[in-house]
Scaffold this motif. Structure first.
Motif, PDB file in Angstrom:
ATOM      1  N   GLU A  27       6.891  -6.610   6.587  1.00 16.64           N
ATOM      2  CA  GLU A  27       6.296  -5.783   7.037  1.00 16.64           C
ATOM      3  C   GLU A  27       5.012  -5.904   6.977  1.00 16.64           C
ATOM      4  N   ILE A  28       5.219  -5.351   5.440  1.00 18.29           N
ATOM      5  CA  ILE A  28       3.282  -4.872   4.372  1.00 18.29           C
ATOM      6  C   ILE A  28       2.608  -5.885   4.357  1.00 18.29           C
ATOM      7  N   PHE A  29       2.602  -6.905   3.906  1.00 22.74           N
ATOM      8  CA  PHE A  29       2.750  -8.734   3.909  1.00 22.74           C
ATOM      9  C   PHE A  29       1.660  -8.747   5.628  1.00 22.74           C
ATOM     10  N   LEU A  30       2.558  -8.831   6.010  1.00 22.33           N
ATOM     11  CA  LEU A  30       1.611  -8.597   7.664  1.00 22.33           C
ATOM     12  C   LEU A  30       0.859  -7.769   7.972  1.00 22.33           C
ATOM     13  N   GLU A  31       0.744  -6.321   7.517  1.00 27.25           N
ATOM     14  CA  GLU A  31       0.578  -5.461   8.076  1.00 27.25           C
ATOM     15  C   GLU A  31      -1.356  -5.504   6.815  1.00 27.25           C
ATOM     16  N   GLU A  32      -0.801  -5.725   6.093  1.00 26.38           N
ATOM     17  CA  GLU A  32      -1.887  -5.949   4.556  1.00 26.38           C
ATOM     18  C   GLU A  32      -2.297  -6.825   4.725  1.00 26.38           C
ATOM     19  N   GLY A  33      -1.438  -8.702   4.443  1.00 30.72           N
ATOM     20  CA  GLY A  33      -2.681  -9.734   4.213  1.00 30.72           C
ATOM     21  C   GLY A  33      -1.406  -9.366   2.303  1.00 30.72           C
ATOM     22  N   TYR A  34      -1.908 -10.742   1.699  1.00 30.58           N
ATOM     23  CA  TYR A  34      -1.169 -10.628   0.574  1.00 30.58           C
ATOM     24  C   TYR A  34      -2.123  -9.865  -0.105  1.00 30.58           C
ATOM     25  N   GLN A  35      -3.024  -9.867  -0.434  1.00 23.45           N
ATOM     26  CA  GLN A  35      -4.395  -9.797  -1.690  1.00 23.45           C
ATOM     27  C   GLN A  35      -4.315  -8.069  -1.666  1.00 23.45           C
ATOM     28  N   ALA A  36      -4.150  -6.979  -0.560  1.00 28.69           N
ATOM     29  CA  ALA A  36      -3.463  -6.228  -0.323  1.00 28.69           C
ATOM     30  C   ALA A  36      -2.619  -5.575  -0.664  1.00 28.69           C
TER      31      ALA A  36
END
Length: 204
Positions: A27-36
């Protein structure tokens, strides 16, 4: 008996914790992208303790590698399609279906693949993981080409490992085009075109 039950419960709880963390990470990766993305966000989202989380994963790279394996396993199932053609036309049909299914899967998993692409460009660990995934595919393709050569369906003077790399790289290039929404043609047309070029070059 009792000790065994306790052990089983502990193992089940551990598996559930791991799964919660992976779902939160996705969920976090999809929301924020990898870097953030930050692992502390994922732990908070999963609602588990920091100490518990770090028993399972050292950091966000570890989490992404498992998510990557899960997604790419679906692609690998396509590569694992039974391949025992008796003619060039039968080979073309199987290969075309594989290429089309691979690219359709790229469309279905576009969002997660966008995260992977970012990570491959930023993390040496993730980049190495992608190379390992690529190798797994090319080895499987190489096996199929070798079979076709042994059956007299494909040109034997060609190095099956080099041909396998070329075929996977072609599919991979279109996969990333689909992920970036850069493809101009339909998946069906892309699959048909690359299959024709590949089969005509390799099969007799």
């Amino acid at each position: 008996m009792f000790d065994g039950q306790v052990g089983d419960k502990r193992h089940l709880r551990s598996m559930m914790t791991r799964q919660k963390l992976l779902e939160a990470a996705k969920e976090i990766f999809l929301e924020e992208g990898y870097q953030a993305s930050v692992i502390s966000q994922m732990i908070k989202r999963a609602n588990i303790g920091y100490g518990t989380a770090y028993v399972h994963f050292k950091g966000k790279e570890d989490l992404l590698i498992v998510l990557m394996e899960n997604v790419m396993e679906q692609f690998y199932e396509i590569a694992e399609t039974s391949f025992f053609p008796k003619s060039k036309d039968e080979a073309r049909q199987i290969i075309n279906n594989q290429a089309k299914a691979f690219l359709i899967m790229a469309e279905a998993e576009r969002n997660m693949l966008q995260v992977f692409e970012q990570a491959i460009g930023m993390s040496a660990v993730i980049s190495e993981k992608w190379k390992a995934i690529r190798l797994k595919f090319t080895q499987r393709i190489s096996k199929d080409i070798d079979y076709a050569q042994q059956k007299g369906l494909a040109r034997t003077e060609l190095n099956h490992e080099l041909v396998a790399k070329g075929w996977f790289f072609t599919n991979e290039m279109y996969l990333w085009e689909i992920v970036r929404n850069e493809h101009q043609s339909s998946v069906e047309e892309i699959a048909q075109t690359i299959t024709s070029v590949y089969v005509e070059g390799l099969y007799v």
